[in-house]
Design a protein around this motif. Sequence first.
Motif, PDB file in Angstrom:
ATOM      1  N   ARG A  67      78.945 -52.172 -42.168  1.00 56.93           N
ATOM      2  CA  ARG A  67      77.890 -51.648 -41.351  1.00 56.93           C
ATOM      3  C   ARG A  67      76.602 -51.452 -42.294  1.00 56.93           C
ATOM      4  N   GLY A  68      76.506 -52.155 -43.325  1.00 54.82           N
ATOM      5  CA  GLY A  68      75.605 -51.977 -44.452  1.00 54.82           C
ATOM      6  C   GLY A  68      75.900 -50.839 -45.131  1.00 54.82           C
ATOM      7  N   ILE A  69      75.438 -51.208 -46.409  1.00 53.35           N
ATOM      8  CA  ILE A  69      75.650 -49.904 -47.627  1.00 53.35           C
ATOM      9  C   ILE A  69      74.099 -49.663 -48.121  1.00 53.35           C
ATOM     10  N   ARG A  70      74.037 -48.306 -48.739  1.00 57.78           N
ATOM     11  CA  ARG A  70      72.878 -47.892 -49.078  1.00 57.78           C
ATOM     12  C   ARG A  70      72.242 -48.442 -50.449  1.00 57.78           C
ATOM     13  N   THR A  71      71.216 -48.993 -50.839  1.00 61.22           N
ATOM     14  CA  THR A  71      70.954 -49.696 -51.947  1.00 61.22           C
ATOM     15  C   THR A  71      69.446 -49.181 -52.338  1.00 61.22           C
ATOM     16  N   PHE A  72      68.631 -49.979 -53.180  1.00 59.25           N
ATOM     17  CA  PHE A  72      67.345 -49.520 -53.707  1.00 59.25           C
ATOM     18  C   PHE A  72      66.452 -50.120 -52.617  1.00 59.25           C
ATOM     19  N   GLU A  73      66.680 -51.089 -51.668  1.00 60.36           N
ATOM     20  CA  GLU A  73      65.876 -51.749 -50.659  1.00 60.36           C
ATOM     21  C   GLU A  73      65.477 -50.652 -49.596  1.00 60.36           C
ATOM     22  N   THR A  74      64.018 -50.578 -49.497  1.00 56.33           N
ATOM     23  CA  THR A  74      63.472 -49.798 -48.335  1.00 56.33           C
ATOM     24  C   THR A  74      62.877 -50.627 -47.210  1.00 56.33           C
ATOM     25  N   SER A  75      63.062 -51.863 -47.310  1.00 56.47           N
ATOM     26  CA  SER A  75      62.311 -52.584 -46.051  1.00 56.47           C
ATOM     27  C   SER A  75      62.986 -52.485 -44.704  1.00 56.47           C
ATOM     28  N   MET A  76      64.597 -52.154 -44.861  1.00 59.11           N
ATOM     29  CA  MET A  76      65.425 -52.207 -43.925  1.00 59.11           C
ATOM     30  C   MET A  76      66.314 -50.905 -44.120  1.00 59.11           C
ATOM     31  N   ARG A  77      66.942 -50.485 -43.178  1.00 54.18           N
ATOM     32  CA  ARG A  77      67.841 -49.382 -42.983  1.00 54.18           C
ATOM     33  C   ARG A  77      68.709 -49.448 -43.954  1.00 54.18           C
ATOM     34  N   ASN A  78      69.729 -50.285 -44.035  1.00 56.36           N
ATOM     35  CA  ASN A  78      70.641 -50.540 -45.086  1.00 56.36           C
ATOM     36  C   ASN A  78      70.734 -51.819 -45.563  1.00 56.36           C
ATOM     37  N   THR A  79      71.489 -52.267 -46.374  1.00 56.85           N
ATOM     38  CA  THR A  79      71.914 -53.693 -47.040  1.00 56.85           C
ATOM     39  C   THR A  79      73.319 -54.154 -46.485  1.00 56.85           C
ATOM     40  N   LEU A  80      73.273 -55.283 -45.506  1.00 61.23           N
ATOM     41  CA  LEU A  80      74.481 -55.814 -45.059  1.00 61.23           C
ATOM     42  C   LEU A  80      75.208 -56.389 -46.182  1.00 61.23           C
ATOM     43  N   ASP A  81      76.274 -56.192 -46.606  1.00 60.41           N
ATOM     44  CA  ASP A  81      77.083 -56.673 -47.481  1.00 60.41           C
ATOM     45  C   ASP A  81      78.001 -57.638 -46.823  1.00 60.41           C
ATOM     46  N   LEU A  82      77.622 -59.038 -46.884  1.00 61.91           N
ATOM     47  CA  LEU A  82      78.390 -60.054 -46.020  1.00 61.91           C
ATOM     48  C   LEU A  82      79.531 -60.385 -47.006  1.00 61.91           C
ATOM     49  N   ALA A  83      79.479 -60.107 -48.370  1.00 62.32           N
ATOM     50  CA  ALA A  83      80.371 -60.779 -49.296  1.00 62.32           C
ATOM     51  C   ALA A  83      81.763 -59.765 -49.151  1.00 62.32           C
ATOM     52  N   ALA A  84      81.485 -58.461 -48.364  1.00 60.82           N
ATOM     53  CA  ALA A  84      82.649 -57.736 -47.925  1.00 60.82           C
ATOM     54  C   ALA A  84      83.593 -58.353 -47.368  1.00 60.82           C
ATOM     55  N   VAL A  85      83.298 -59.502 -46.459  1.00 59.39           N
ATOM     56  CA  VAL A  85      84.125 -59.975 -45.547  1.00 59.39           C
ATOM     57  C   VAL A  85      85.217 -60.908 -46.239  1.00 59.39           C
ATOM     58  N   PRO A  86      84.783 -61.768 -47.094  1.00 54.12           N
ATOM     59  CA  PRO A  86      85.750 -62.408 -47.799  1.00 54.12           C
ATOM     60  C   PRO A  86      86.668 -61.841 -48.652  1.00 54.12           C
ATOM     61  N   MET A  87      86.113 -61.171 -49.225  1.00 55.56           N
ATOM     62  CA  MET A  87      86.818 -59.832 -50.284  1.00 55.56           C
ATOM     63  C   MET A  87      87.780 -59.304 -49.680  1.00 55.56           C
ATOM     64  N   LEU A  88      87.423 -58.455 -48.432  1.00 50.22           N
ATOM     65  CA  LEU A  88      88.446 -57.764 -47.714  1.00 50.22           C
ATOM     66  C   LEU A  88      89.360 -58.601 -47.184  1.00 50.22           C
ATOM     67  N   LYS A  89      89.185 -59.707 -46.700  1.00 47.22           N
ATOM     68  CA  LYS A  89      90.078 -60.636 -46.195  1.00 47.22           C
ATOM     69  C   LYS A  89      91.251 -61.253 -47.293  1.00 47.22           C
ATOM     70  N   LYS A  90      90.737 -61.047 -48.621  1.00 49.67           N
ATOM     71  CA  LYS A  90      91.637 -61.340 -49.881  1.00 49.67           C
ATOM     72  C   LYS A  90      92.457 -60.169 -50.067  1.00 49.67           C
TER      73      LYS A  90
END
Length: 339
Positions: A238-261
Amino acid sequence: MIVILKQNVKPEQVATFCRELESMGFQINDSKGSDTHILGLIGDTKALSESWLLANPIVDSCRRVSEPYKKANRKFHPDDTVVDVSGVKIGGGNFAVMAGPCSVESEAQIVEVARRVQKSGASLLRGGAFKPRTSPYSFQGLRAEGLELLSKARAATGQPIVTELMSSEHIPLFLQEKVDMIQIGARNMQNFELLKAVGRTNVPVLLKRGLSATLEELVMSAEYIMAEGNPNVVLCERGIRTFETSMRNTLDLAAVPMLKKMTHLPVVIDPSHAAGIAFMVPSLAAAAVAVGADGLMIEVHNDPKNAKSDGAQSLTPDQFDELMDVIRPELEFFGKKLN
């Protein structure tokens, strides 16, 4: 440690072998897939000799597993797990969309939204009855009344309901209202006593990743639930906290294939909380399908401007219709079934 059995082994031979291992103090995770039959040994296996295991005529091979999570580990369970939420399947090629408002506000609101999202293709109704808010002065949800209203919306549409649990004290209430899927929110991902409590139920659990949690920490939280006897866990990025401020959180799409592994559990994406901005949700939803997610959680409100919580990230029912029109052909292209 995992023990891979030979093909066509008789069930009574497996049962005898498992009893012997259990007498040595090991917990057995028995996983029979389409091509393999694996016994996962949980416990202190340091003193267990691999040569002793291989001497058993039903054992094909064995190897030690270094990861601290066992039941959630892909090595222990090679085939994808399919979680059944009151008839709606998630995982194993089944794609489920959970949609509805951030907060349940009234019977008219939740029933109207439920009907609209169901018509568009959502198979599960999401809605918050108990709401964790950053400010203690913000709307905290209708609580028990909210659960009752979700039940009424389920009665009107037949959709299973997904709602967040914040305290183990509320579990009897959730069971009384027959909540179909319990959501553990990002802030409670490492509330281990709560995780153990839902693990002692047989209700499917949607486990959201914490704002600053690693993927291993997320899977270890799932392990807490599964170790208590509940295997029906769906992971949610559901998104993680990063240094980016233009949006609420940063969606970590790379989490999907890694979690699948890493794990055999289904993985869904919540683009609404990830971005916190409604216009970004459809693009992120389409991207989630492309990287192999097993489902989406989308916030939909019939009047976002006047929503009591998270209106800025909520789609209108018409916008949700458009989103579903985009992902349907995409799901077909990737060979997934909209469940």
